[in-house]
Design an enzyme around this catalytic site. Structure first.
Site, PDB file in Angstrom:
ATOM      1  N   ARG A  51      39.993  44.892  40.716  1.00  0.00           N
ATOM      2  CA  ARG A  51      38.988  45.765  40.122  1.00  0.00           C
ATOM      3  C   ARG A  51      38.082  45.058  39.133  1.00  0.00           C
ATOM      4  NH1 ARG A  51      41.935  48.834  41.438  1.00  0.00           N
ATOM      5  NH2 ARG A  51      43.427  47.589  40.327  1.00  0.00           N
ATOM      6  N   LYS A  80      44.198  20.843  37.777  1.00  0.00           N
ATOM      7  CA  LYS A  80      44.230  19.395  37.496  1.00  0.00           C
ATOM      8  C   LYS A  80      44.491  19.123  36.023  1.00  0.00           C
ATOM      9  CE  LYS A  80      40.703  18.336  40.963  1.00  0.00           C
ATOM     10  NZ  LYS A  80      39.277  17.948  41.076  1.00  0.00           N
ATOM     11  N   ARG A 101      39.298  36.016  32.548  1.00  0.00           N
ATOM     12  CA  ARG A 101      40.645  36.613  32.469  1.00  0.00           C
ATOM     13  C   ARG A 101      41.649  35.462  32.444  1.00  0.00           C
ATOM     14  NH1 ARG A 101      43.192  41.462  35.826  1.00  0.00           N
ATOM     15  NH2 ARG A 101      41.863  42.487  34.324  1.00  0.00           N
ATOM     16  N   HIS A 129      42.027  44.123  26.424  1.00  0.00           N
ATOM     17  CA  HIS A 129      41.237  44.262  27.656  1.00  0.00           C
ATOM     18  C   HIS A 129      40.022  45.132  27.316  1.00  0.00           C
ATOM     19  CE1 HIS A 129      40.051  44.510  31.702  1.00  0.00           C
ATOM     20  NE2 HIS A 129      41.187  44.822  32.290  1.00  0.00           N
TER      21      HIS A 129
HETATM   22  C1  NCD Z   1      44.796  46.451  34.014  1.00  0.00           C
HETATM   23  C2  NCD Z   1      45.010  45.062  33.482  1.00  0.00           C
HETATM   24  O1  NCD Z   1      44.643  44.068  34.138  1.00  0.00           O
HETATM   25  O2  NCD Z   1      45.516  44.960  32.364  1.00  0.00           O
HETATM   26  N1  NCD Z   1      44.088  46.439  35.217  1.00  0.00           N
HETATM   27  C3  NCD Z   1      42.729  46.492  35.181  1.00  0.00           C
HETATM   28  O3  NCD Z   1      42.054  45.597  34.758  1.00  0.00           O
HETATM   29  N2  NCD Z   1      42.147  47.631  35.559  1.00  0.00           N
HETATM   30  C4  NCD Z   1      46.034  47.242  34.109  1.00  0.00           C
HETATM   31  C5  NCD Z   1      47.199  46.666  34.853  1.00  0.00           C
HETATM   32  O4  NCD Z   1      47.156  45.559  35.390  1.00  0.00           O
HETATM   33  O5  NCD Z   1      48.207  47.377  34.897  1.00  0.00           O
END
Ligand code: NCD
Length: 306
Positions: A51, A80, A101, A129
């Site tokens: 997502r 690497k 991420r 997040h």
């Molecule tokens: C969440 C995350 O990555 O923290 N997912 C997301 O980005 N919508 C929730 C999850 O992984 O449970």
């Protein structure tokens, strides 16, 4: 240079403006379809995602820009041994903005210190997040009309769930928001949230283990997945993974206008029969996620005029 590392990097006023912009994008998408022509977004994903990464890519494409990046650490120079600081210096030459991420808490912050382009934290370990939080805030504001005067139940893995940490951080800034924290003892919110955010801020909250007991009090129920990848031991995960399962019967205990949110992916914690309930808002939430990311890209690039 502006980055988004935590939801608190935006003031309440800036956040309001960003959500206004996102709502305008929702109503008039064509107005924005060329706004980022010639601009590039890099998605640096060291940890799996469907997502969030696709949502960023879709957002940039809908603004007329282009995207580049990688979707796992194995397919980048990290394999690497390249440091995040070096990678971001390189990427700064290729793109105008980036979303990162990373499984390690604080990695996007390290990147931001060396970056010549805005860095967006797209999830760092069990920490924060912020763009999921923007998504959650837009969903609540659009469907409830306001971010104030709500009672929100956060249910599931409140220890490792970074979306929960960011959402609490963001919502305590609004008036009369009450938190009901529903989790097994082992998965309660970390101390830095309980003490530094809730208690220090004199915020009304309670911690409970049973969902049924509090269901009727809630305006919003935010369900979360038990975060398997952050457990030290698989047996503990197996014991806790099905602590909560939202079913039709449980929904009967809730108010007629209670919203169910979930950052997704869902595993077992919401049974599919709930999807048809009018109060299930988790798929709408995904659509709002694209609009807020469009608004965020425009804001960080200084192109946010409505
Ligand atoms: C969440 C995350 O990555 O923290 N997912 C997301 O980005 N919508 C929730 C999850 O992984 O449970």
């Amino acid at each position: 240079m502006r980055h988004l590392l935590s939801p608190l990097d935006l003031s309440v006023d800036e956040l309001d403006n960003l959500l206004d912009l996102a709502s305008d994008i929702e109503k008039n998408p064509e107005k924005y379809s060329e706004r980022c022509k010639g601009k590039k977004l890099a998605t640096l994903f060291y940890e799996p995602s469907t997502r969030t990464r696709l949502s960023f890519e879709s957002a940039m494409l809908s603004l007329g820009g282009s995207v580049l990046g990688f979707s796992s650490a194995d397919s980048s120079s990290a394999a690497k041994g390249e440091s995040v600081s070096d990678t971001i210096r390189i990427v700064s030459c290729y793109a105008d903005i980036c979303a990162m991420r990373h499984p390690k808490e604080g990695a996007p912050l390290v990147a931001a210190e060396k970056s010549n382009i805005p860095v967006i934290n797209a999830g760092d370990g069990g920490h924060q997040h912020p763009t999921q939080t923007l998504t959650d805030l837009m969903t609540i504001r659009s469907l409830k009309g306001s971010l104030s005067n709500i009672t929100i139940g956060l249910c599931g893995d409140l220890k490792f769930g970074r979306t929960v940490h960011s959402l609490i951080n963001a919502l305590v800034r609004y008036e009369n928001v009450k938190f009901v924290l529903i989790s097994p003892k082992e998965l309660r919110v970390p101390d830095y949230i309980r003490h530094d955010v809730l208690e220090e801020g004199n915020v009304e909250y309670k911690e409970v283990e049973k969902l049924d007991d509090v269901m009727s009090e809630l305006d919003i129920l935010y369900m979360t997945r038990v975060q398997r990848e952050r457990f030290f031991n698989e047996e503990e995960y197996i014991r806790l993974k099905d602590s909560y399962i939202l079913t039709k019967e449980k929904m009967n205990l809730a108010r007629k206008d209670m919203l169910v949110l979930h950052p997704l992916p869902r595993v077992n914690e919401i049974s599919v029969e709930v999807d048809d309930d009018e109060r299930a808002a988790y798929f709408k939430q995904v659509q709002y996620g694209v609009y807020v990311r469009m608004a965020l890209i425009l804001t960080l690039l200084g192109m946010e005029e409505i």
